[in-house]
Design an enzyme around this catalytic site. Structure first.
Site, PDB file in Angstrom:
ATOM      1  N   LYS A 123      54.064  32.812  49.792  1.00 22.49           N
ATOM      2  CA  LYS A 123      53.671  32.232  48.513  1.00 22.49           C
ATOM      3  C   LYS A 123      53.302  30.751  48.646  1.00 22.49           C
ATOM      4  CE  LYS A 123      56.523  35.527  45.908  1.00 22.49           C
ATOM      5  NZ  LYS A 123      57.015  36.262  47.084  1.00 22.49           N
ATOM      6  N   LYS A 125      58.679  33.596  39.581  1.00 26.87           N
ATOM      7  CA  LYS A 125      59.227  34.397  40.684  1.00 26.87           C
ATOM      8  C   LYS A 125      59.731  33.482  41.783  1.00 26.87           C
ATOM      9  CE  LYS A 125      54.430  35.160  42.171  1.00 26.87           C
ATOM     10  NZ  LYS A 125      53.386  36.176  42.445  1.00 26.87           N
ATOM     11  N   ARG A 127      46.450  45.957  47.216  1.00 28.55           N
ATOM     12  CA  ARG A 127      46.899  45.529  48.543  1.00 28.55           C
ATOM     13  C   ARG A 127      45.748  45.809  49.518  1.00 28.55           C
ATOM     14  NH1 ARG A 127      51.508  44.842  51.566  1.00 28.55           N
ATOM     15  NH2 ARG A 127      51.950  43.354  49.865  1.00 28.55           N
ATOM     16  N   ARG A 150      47.956  49.421  43.650  1.00 28.70           N
ATOM     17  CA  ARG A 150      49.333  49.700  43.256  1.00 28.70           C
ATOM     18  C   ARG A 150      49.459  49.481  41.749  1.00 28.70           C
ATOM     19  NH1 ARG A 150      52.210  45.539  47.056  1.00 28.70           N
ATOM     20  NH2 ARG A 150      50.630  44.299  45.986  1.00 28.70           N
ATOM     21  N   ARG A 155      55.665  44.757  37.575  1.00 30.09           N
ATOM     22  CA  ARG A 155      55.735  44.738  39.028  1.00 30.09           C
ATOM     23  C   ARG A 155      55.115  46.009  39.596  1.00 30.09           C
ATOM     24  NH1 ARG A 155      62.026  44.062  39.622  1.00 30.09           N
ATOM     25  NH2 ARG A 155      61.821  45.851  38.249  1.00 30.09           N
ATOM     26  N   ASP A 199      47.346  40.405  48.469  1.00 31.79           N
ATOM     27  CA  ASP A 199      47.449  41.000  47.143  1.00 31.79           C
ATOM     28  C   ASP A 199      46.429  40.343  46.226  1.00 31.79           C
ATOM     29  OD1 ASP A 199      49.545  42.491  48.114  1.00 31.79           O
ATOM     30  OD2 ASP A 199      51.085  41.138  47.343  1.00 31.79           O
ATOM     31  N   GLU A 234      48.978  36.633  46.902  1.00 34.90           N
ATOM     32  CA  GLU A 234      49.871  36.468  48.050  1.00 34.90           C
ATOM     33  C   GLU A 234      49.141  36.831  49.335  1.00 34.90           C
ATOM     34  OE1 GLU A 234      53.759  38.185  48.037  1.00 34.90           O
ATOM     35  OE2 GLU A 234      54.172  37.641  45.951  1.00 34.90           O
ATOM     36  N   ASN A 281      50.577  38.297  52.811  1.00 29.81           N
ATOM     37  CA  ASN A 281      51.790  38.834  53.416  1.00 29.81           C
ATOM     38  C   ASN A 281      51.636  38.912  54.930  1.00 29.81           C
ATOM     39  OD1 ASN A 281      53.446  39.978  50.921  1.00 29.81           O
ATOM     40  ND2 ASN A 281      51.287  40.380  50.563  1.00 29.81           N
TER      41      ASN A 281
END
Length: 318
Positions: free
Chosen positions: A124, A159, A209, A223, A231, A271, A279, A281
Protein backbone atom coordinates in the site's frame (compact mmCIF):
# COMPACT_ATOMS: atom_id res chain seq x y z
CA UNK A 1 18.43 -31.48 -11.45
CA UNK A 2 17.13 -28.08 -10.38
CA UNK A 3 16.49 -27.71 -6.65
CA UNK A 4 13.61 -25.41 -5.65
CA UNK A 5 13.30 -24.48 -1.97
CA UNK A 6 9.89 -23.07 -1.04
CA UNK A 7 9.73 -20.70 1.92
CA UNK A 8 6.08 -20.68 2.89
CA UNK A 9 3.53 -21.34 5.59
CA UNK A 10 2.87 -24.88 6.88
CA UNK A 11 1.40 -26.99 4.08
CA UNK A 12 -1.31 -28.30 6.39
CA UNK A 13 -2.78 -24.79 6.66
CA UNK A 14 -3.07 -23.84 2.98
CA UNK A 15 -6.28 -23.51 0.96
CA UNK A 16 -5.71 -26.38 -1.46
CA UNK A 17 -8.22 -25.15 -4.03
CA UNK A 18 -6.93 -21.59 -4.18
CA UNK A 19 -3.28 -21.57 -3.15
CA UNK A 20 -0.99 -20.08 -5.80
CA UNK A 21 2.16 -21.44 -4.16
CA UNK A 22 0.72 -24.93 -4.53
CA UNK A 23 0.17 -24.24 -8.25
CA UNK A 24 3.83 -23.21 -8.56
CA UNK A 25 4.97 -26.36 -6.78
CA UNK A 26 2.88 -28.54 -9.09
CA UNK A 27 4.53 -26.91 -12.10
CA UNK A 28 8.04 -27.26 -10.67
CA UNK A 29 7.42 -30.96 -10.03
CA UNK A 30 5.96 -31.41 -13.54
CA UNK A 31 9.27 -30.10 -14.92
CA UNK A 32 11.21 -32.64 -12.91
CA UNK A 33 12.59 -30.20 -10.34
CA UNK A 34 13.30 -31.30 -6.77
CA UNK A 35 11.11 -29.55 -4.19
CA UNK A 36 12.07 -28.65 -0.62
CA UNK A 37 9.75 -27.06 1.93
CA UNK A 38 10.58 -25.00 5.01
CA UNK A 39 8.91 -22.28 7.04
CA UNK A 40 10.49 -18.82 7.50
CA UNK A 41 10.91 -19.22 11.25
CA UNK A 42 13.34 -22.09 10.54
CA UNK A 43 15.99 -19.86 8.90
CA UNK A 44 19.40 -19.69 10.61
CA UNK A 45 22.37 -17.51 9.67
CA UNK A 46 25.82 -18.36 10.99
CA UNK A 47 29.07 -17.02 9.62
CA UNK A 48 27.52 -16.10 6.29
CA UNK A 49 25.87 -19.54 5.90
CA UNK A 50 22.09 -19.52 5.63
CA UNK A 51 20.39 -22.81 6.46
CA UNK A 52 16.94 -24.19 7.19
CA UNK A 53 15.75 -27.64 8.28
CA UNK A 54 13.79 -28.61 5.18
CA UNK A 55 11.88 -31.62 3.92
CA UNK A 56 11.80 -33.08 0.44
CA UNK A 57 8.32 -32.68 -0.96
CA UNK A 58 6.01 -34.34 -3.47
CA UNK A 59 2.70 -32.68 -4.38
CA UNK A 60 -0.51 -34.07 -5.87
CA UNK A 61 -3.52 -32.27 -7.31
CA UNK A 62 -5.84 -34.28 -5.06
CA UNK A 63 -7.70 -32.54 -2.21
CA UNK A 64 -7.65 -35.58 0.09
CA UNK A 65 -3.93 -36.19 -0.37
CA UNK A 66 -2.10 -33.20 -1.79
CA UNK A 67 1.42 -33.59 -0.41
CA UNK A 68 3.91 -36.03 1.00
CA UNK A 69 7.12 -35.23 2.85
CA UNK A 70 10.28 -37.21 2.28
CA UNK A 71 13.84 -36.80 3.48
CA UNK A 72 14.53 -34.23 6.17
CA UNK A 73 17.76 -32.28 5.77
CA UNK A 74 19.40 -29.12 7.06
CA UNK A 75 19.49 -27.33 3.73
CA UNK A 76 22.31 -24.93 2.87
CA UNK A 77 20.24 -22.48 0.88
CA UNK A 78 23.25 -21.21 -1.05
CA UNK A 79 23.36 -24.68 -2.62
CA UNK A 80 19.87 -24.66 -4.17
CA UNK A 81 18.99 -23.11 -7.52
CA UNK A 82 15.78 -21.26 -6.69
CA UNK A 83 14.11 -20.04 -3.50
CA UNK A 84 10.44 -19.15 -3.77
CA UNK A 85 9.68 -16.45 -1.17
CA UNK A 86 6.02 -17.27 -0.66
CA UNK A 87 4.91 -16.95 2.97
CA UNK A 88 1.71 -15.01 3.43
CA UNK A 89 1.62 -11.66 5.25
CA UNK A 90 1.41 -10.07 7.83
CA UNK A 91 4.21 -7.92 6.55
CA UNK A 92 5.83 -7.46 9.94
CA UNK A 93 9.35 -7.48 11.38
CA UNK A 94 9.50 -11.27 11.06
CA UNK A 95 8.72 -10.98 7.36
CA UNK A 96 11.21 -8.15 6.90
CA UNK A 97 13.91 -10.12 8.74
CA UNK A 98 13.43 -13.08 6.39
CA UNK A 99 14.11 -10.79 3.41
CA UNK A 100 17.36 -9.62 5.02
CA UNK A 101 18.40 -13.23 5.59
CA UNK A 102 17.62 -14.25 2.00
CA UNK A 103 19.76 -11.38 0.72
CA UNK A 104 22.76 -13.29 2.08
CA UNK A 105 22.43 -15.84 -0.73
CA UNK A 106 21.07 -13.65 -3.48
CA UNK A 107 24.33 -13.41 -5.44
CA UNK A 108 24.33 -17.21 -5.86
CA UNK A 109 20.66 -18.20 -5.83
CA UNK A 110 17.63 -16.92 -7.74
CA UNK A 111 15.13 -15.69 -5.11
CA UNK A 112 11.61 -15.03 -6.42
CA UNK A 113 10.47 -12.38 -5.75
CA UNK A 114 13.69 -10.43 -5.08
CA UNK A 115 13.79 -10.14 -1.26
CA UNK A 116 15.14 -6.58 -1.16
CA UNK A 117 12.47 -5.47 -3.61
CA UNK A 118 9.74 -7.18 -1.56
CA UNK A 119 11.00 -5.44 1.57
CA UNK A 120 11.15 -2.05 -0.15
CA UNK A 121 7.75 -2.32 -1.84
CA UNK A 122 5.06 -2.57 0.87
CA UNK A 123 1.91 -3.11 -1.07
CA UNK A 124 0.00 0.00 0.00
CA UNK A 125 3.10 2.24 -0.10
CA UNK A 126 4.79 1.13 -3.34
CA UNK A 127 1.55 1.85 -5.19
CA UNK A 128 1.80 5.53 -4.14
CA UNK A 129 4.63 5.93 -6.64
CA UNK A 130 1.85 5.75 -9.24
CA UNK A 131 -0.57 8.13 -7.49
CA UNK A 132 -1.92 9.46 -10.78
CA UNK A 133 -3.32 5.98 -11.51
CA UNK A 134 -5.03 5.71 -8.10
CA UNK A 135 -8.15 7.07 -6.45
CA UNK A 136 -7.36 9.96 -4.08
CA UNK A 137 -5.45 8.39 -1.18
CA UNK A 138 -4.03 9.65 2.11
CA UNK A 139 -1.55 7.78 4.32
CA UNK A 140 -1.64 9.35 7.77
CA UNK A 141 -2.60 8.82 11.42
CA UNK A 142 -3.16 12.54 12.00
CA UNK A 143 -6.82 13.18 12.75
CA UNK A 144 -6.91 16.69 11.31
CA UNK A 145 -5.39 15.48 8.03
CA UNK A 146 -7.88 12.59 7.82
CA UNK A 147 -10.82 14.86 8.68
CA UNK A 148 -9.79 17.30 5.94
CA UNK A 149 -9.40 14.46 3.42
CA UNK A 150 -12.79 13.06 4.36
CA UNK A 151 -14.43 16.46 4.04
CA UNK A 152 -12.99 16.77 0.52
CA UNK A 153 -13.69 13.22 -0.68
CA UNK A 154 -16.98 12.34 1.02
CA UNK A 155 -17.27 8.58 1.49
CA UNK A 156 -13.92 6.98 2.21
CA UNK A 157 -12.44 3.60 3.03
CA UNK A 158 -10.06 3.23 5.97
CA UNK A 159 -7.70 0.24 6.13
CA UNK A 160 -4.45 -0.74 7.87
CA UNK A 161 -1.26 0.13 6.00
CA UNK A 162 0.10 -3.39 6.52
CA UNK A 163 -3.21 -5.22 6.55
CA UNK A 164 -3.97 -8.16 4.29
CA UNK A 165 -6.84 -10.33 3.13
CA UNK A 166 -9.43 -7.58 3.58
CA UNK A 167 -9.09 -7.53 7.38
CA UNK A 168 -10.11 -4.30 9.19
CA UNK A 169 -11.35 -2.51 6.04
CA UNK A 170 -14.12 -0.02 6.82
CA UNK A 171 -16.30 2.25 4.73
CA UNK A 172 -16.92 5.62 6.40
CA UNK A 173 -19.84 7.77 5.26
CA UNK A 174 -19.47 11.48 4.58
CA UNK A 175 -21.35 12.17 7.81
CA UNK A 176 -20.75 9.13 9.99
CA UNK A 177 -21.25 9.08 13.77
CA UNK A 178 -18.92 6.06 14.01
CA UNK A 179 -15.90 7.92 12.61
CA UNK A 180 -14.60 9.11 15.99
CA UNK A 181 -14.76 5.63 17.49
CA UNK A 182 -13.18 4.11 14.40
CA UNK A 183 -10.37 6.64 14.51
CA UNK A 184 -9.75 5.82 18.17
CA UNK A 185 -9.73 2.10 17.37
CA UNK A 186 -7.17 2.50 14.56
CA UNK A 187 -5.06 4.82 16.70
CA UNK A 188 -4.96 2.24 19.47
CA UNK A 189 -4.38 -0.82 17.27
CA UNK A 190 -1.79 0.52 14.82
CA UNK A 191 1.43 2.40 15.58
CA UNK A 192 1.97 3.19 11.90
CA UNK A 193 -0.17 5.44 9.69
CA UNK A 194 -3.15 3.92 7.94
CA UNK A 195 -4.75 4.32 4.52
CA UNK A 196 -7.72 6.56 3.85
CA UNK A 197 -8.97 6.32 0.28
CA UNK A 198 -11.93 7.68 -1.65
CA UNK A 199 -14.65 5.02 -1.76
CA UNK A 200 -15.30 3.68 -5.25
CA UNK A 201 -18.97 2.60 -5.54
CA UNK A 202 -18.12 0.49 -8.60
CA UNK A 203 -16.41 -1.99 -6.27
CA UNK A 204 -19.82 -3.70 -6.14
CA UNK A 205 -19.20 -4.69 -9.78
CA UNK A 206 -15.82 -6.15 -8.92
CA UNK A 207 -12.23 -5.58 -7.87
CA UNK A 208 -10.04 -6.90 -10.67
CA UNK A 209 -6.90 -8.88 -9.80
CA UNK A 210 -4.46 -8.67 -12.73
CA UNK A 211 -1.49 -11.05 -12.71
CA UNK A 212 1.79 -9.85 -14.19
CA UNK A 213 4.71 -12.14 -14.99
CA UNK A 214 8.03 -10.35 -15.49
CA UNK A 215 6.09 -7.13 -15.98
CA UNK A 216 3.61 -8.49 -18.56
CA UNK A 217 -0.14 -8.84 -17.80
CA UNK A 218 -1.00 -12.46 -18.61
CA UNK A 219 -4.34 -12.97 -16.89
CA UNK A 220 -7.03 -11.47 -14.68
CA UNK A 221 -10.00 -12.40 -12.54
CA UNK A 222 -12.81 -10.17 -11.32
CA UNK A 223 -13.51 -10.55 -7.61
CA UNK A 224 -17.08 -9.60 -6.75
CA UNK A 225 -17.92 -8.77 -3.11
CA UNK A 226 -20.53 -10.72 -1.23
CA UNK A 227 -23.85 -8.97 -0.62
CA UNK A 228 -23.61 -6.26 2.04
CA UNK A 229 -19.79 -6.25 2.00
CA UNK A 230 -17.32 -3.90 0.29
CA UNK A 231 -14.47 -6.41 0.49
CA UNK A 232 -13.89 -8.50 -2.61
CA UNK A 233 -11.17 -10.76 -1.16
CA UNK A 234 -12.07 -14.39 -1.77
CA UNK A 235 -11.14 -15.24 1.82
CA UNK A 236 -13.89 -12.76 2.82
CA UNK A 237 -16.58 -14.32 0.66
CA UNK A 238 -15.80 -12.62 -2.67
CA UNK A 239 -16.64 -14.60 -5.81
CA UNK A 240 -14.23 -14.93 -8.73
CA UNK A 241 -15.48 -14.36 -12.28
CA UNK A 242 -13.74 -14.45 -15.63
CA UNK A 243 -12.88 -11.11 -17.20
CA UNK A 244 -10.82 -9.38 -19.85
CA UNK A 245 -8.54 -6.34 -19.60
CA UNK A 246 -9.78 -2.91 -20.61
CA UNK A 247 -7.66 -0.38 -22.46
CA UNK A 248 -7.28 1.56 -19.21
CA UNK A 249 -6.05 -1.54 -17.38
CA UNK A 250 -3.53 -2.26 -20.13
CA UNK A 251 -2.30 1.33 -19.79
CA UNK A 252 -1.82 0.78 -16.04
CA UNK A 253 0.13 -2.42 -16.66
CA UNK A 254 2.32 -0.73 -19.29
CA UNK A 255 3.24 1.91 -16.72
CA UNK A 256 4.07 -0.63 -14.03
CA UNK A 257 5.83 -3.28 -16.11
CA UNK A 258 9.27 -1.68 -16.55
CA UNK A 259 9.53 -0.85 -12.84
CA UNK A 260 8.51 -4.35 -11.79
CA UNK A 261 11.17 -5.86 -14.07
CA UNK A 262 13.79 -3.42 -12.82
CA UNK A 263 13.11 -4.42 -9.23
CA UNK A 264 13.13 -8.17 -9.88
CA UNK A 265 9.45 -8.55 -9.00
CA UNK A 266 8.76 -11.51 -11.27
CA UNK A 267 5.25 -12.46 -10.11
CA UNK A 268 2.95 -9.61 -9.07
CA UNK A 269 -0.79 -9.16 -8.62
CA UNK A 270 -2.30 -5.70 -8.94
CA UNK A 271 -5.79 -4.65 -7.89
CA UNK A 272 -7.86 -2.33 -10.06
CA UNK A 273 -11.35 -0.98 -9.31
CA UNK A 274 -13.21 0.97 -11.99
CA UNK A 275 -9.95 1.85 -13.77
CA UNK A 276 -8.17 2.89 -10.56
CA UNK A 277 -5.06 1.11 -9.29
CA UNK A 278 -5.41 0.39 -5.55
CA UNK A 279 -2.65 -2.10 -4.60
CA UNK A 280 0.48 -3.77 -5.96
CA UNK A 281 0.82 -7.20 -4.33
CA UNK A 282 4.39 -8.51 -4.24
CA UNK A 283 4.71 -10.64 -1.09
CA UNK A 284 2.70 -13.75 -1.99
CA UNK A 285 0.35 -12.90 -4.87
CA UNK A 286 -2.69 -15.11 -5.33
CA UNK A 287 -5.03 -15.90 -8.21
CA UNK A 288 -3.26 -18.63 -10.21
CA UNK A 289 -5.65 -21.43 -9.29
CA UNK A 290 -8.78 -19.28 -9.63
CA UNK A 291 -7.69 -18.05 -13.06
CA UNK A 292 -7.09 -21.58 -14.35
CA UNK A 293 -10.35 -22.82 -12.81
CA UNK A 294 -12.27 -20.11 -14.73
CA UNK A 295 -10.80 -21.27 -18.04
CA UNK A 296 -7.91 -18.82 -18.17
CA UNK A 297 -4.27 -19.74 -18.71
CA UNK A 298 -2.24 -21.67 -16.15
CA UNK A 299 0.34 -19.00 -15.40
CA UNK A 300 2.55 -21.28 -13.32
CA UNK A 301 4.04 -22.39 -16.63
CA UNK A 302 5.04 -18.90 -17.86
CA UNK A 303 6.37 -18.07 -14.39
CA UNK A 304 8.71 -21.06 -14.51
CA UNK A 305 9.63 -20.27 -18.12
CA UNK A 306 10.97 -16.94 -16.84
CA UNK A 307 12.65 -18.61 -13.86
CA UNK A 308 14.43 -21.10 -16.14
CA UNK A 309 15.56 -18.30 -18.46
CA UNK A 310 16.93 -16.31 -15.53
CA UNK A 311 18.70 -19.40 -14.17
CA UNK A 312 20.33 -20.01 -17.55
CA UNK A 313 21.51 -16.39 -17.62
CA UNK A 314 22.90 -16.60 -14.08
CA UNK A 315 24.80 -19.78 -14.91
CA UNK A 316 26.19 -18.27 -18.09
CA UNK A 317 27.36 -15.07 -16.40
CA UNK A 318 28.04 -16.46 -13.03
Amino acid sequence: MIDVAVQMDPLESINFAGDSTFALMLEAQRRGFALWHYTPDALSLEGGRLTAPARALSVFDEPAHYFEFGERRVLDLAGVDVVLLRQDPPFDLAYITSTHLLEQIQSRVLVVNDPAAVRNAPEKLFVMEFADLMPPTLISRDRAAIEAFRAEQGEIVMKPLYGHGGASVFKVAARDPNFGSLFDLFHTMFREPWVSQRFLPAVSEGDKRILLVDGEPLGAINRIPAENDIRSNMVRGGAAASTALTDREREICARLGPELRRRGLLFVGIDVIDGHLTEINVTSPTGLRALARLGGPDLAGPIFDVIEAKLAFLRKTG
